[in-house]
Motif scaffolding. Sequence first.
Motif, mmCIF file in Angstrom:
data_model
loop_
_atom_site.group_PDB
_atom_site.id
_atom_site.type_symbol
_atom_site.label_atom_id
_atom_site.label_comp_id
_atom_site.label_asym_id
_atom_site.label_seq_id
_atom_site.Cartn_x
_atom_site.Cartn_y
_atom_site.Cartn_z
ATOM 1 N N GLU A 32 29.737 48.435 68.667
ATOM 2 C CA GLU A 32 30.260 47.146 68.361
ATOM 3 C C GLU A 32 30.042 46.497 69.773
ATOM 4 O O GLU A 32 29.765 45.466 69.893
ATOM 5 N N ASP A 33 30.462 47.128 70.841
ATOM 6 C CA ASP A 33 30.824 46.454 72.160
ATOM 7 C C ASP A 33 29.429 46.409 72.941
ATOM 8 O O ASP A 33 29.400 45.970 73.990
ATOM 9 N N GLU A 34 28.237 47.071 72.330
ATOM 10 C CA GLU A 34 26.967 46.911 73.017
ATOM 11 C C GLU A 34 26.091 45.826 72.493
ATOM 12 O O GLU A 34 25.195 45.429 73.016
ATOM 13 N N ARG A 82 34.699 39.415 68.506
ATOM 14 C CA ARG A 82 34.822 40.077 69.717
ATOM 15 C C ARG A 82 34.766 39.027 70.733
ATOM 16 O O ARG A 82 34.436 39.291 72.013
#
Length: 252
Positions: A32-34, A82
């Motif tokens: 998800e954080d990529e 995010r």
Amino acid sequence: MMRGRVAYAGAIHEAYPDADGVRLADGRVRREDEVVWLAPIEVGTIFALGLNYAEHAKELQFNKQEEPLVFLKGPGTVVGHRGVTRRPADVTFMHYECELAVVIGQTAKNVKRENAMQYVAGYMIANDYAIRDYLENYYRPNLRVKNRDGGTVLGPWFVDAADIEDVTQLELRTFVNGMRQQHGNTRDLVTDIPALIEYLSSFMTLAPGDVILTGTPEGVVNVNAGDEVICEIDGLGRLVNTIASDADFKRA
């Protein structure tokens, strides 16, 4: 089906949930954080409902009016899952608002209540921040309260209407730094989805991609820079957002 949109490696991709994060339309799986999360759809006009849960209205000492309290939001307000939302340094009370977002799927004009749900394409989670310091009164939310850049978080997924068994019985929850602060259920909407569509379409034409933010339940508290806010709605996932300061945004 759940689907979203992300930016990765210089391109925008349709994306889907995966046990290891997010699966791009080309089959690649990334954490998800990529990726950079965008709103799940290209949004049209955003209609926001104020004080559409009875207990929240009571919480803010507001008496229900005969017509829904509705205002419009510009496209610059939208940020994805995010994402980061700025808290201006001069405010004393800024709060989240976990809301069910209803997405219109076809042109709607003079729609009757009994046919209204046929015009719904699907749903998303929204977190629509408000700054009470800037509020003139409950009948006229001014631009600084509800039209600030990055103040409306949408996502992470767009979910087809057919995949939600009963939209009138969805639990909403908001967590601030892991502590649950807000809890409600869509059964407590003052003006429900069919009535909202009937009302709005009676004097203006709704278009595919238009979004109705249906209001938030009671349980709002002040948030500060560094806080993590997570909104959850049954069947729609969890929407993560972080509060940042003016300094983080390079503002004096």
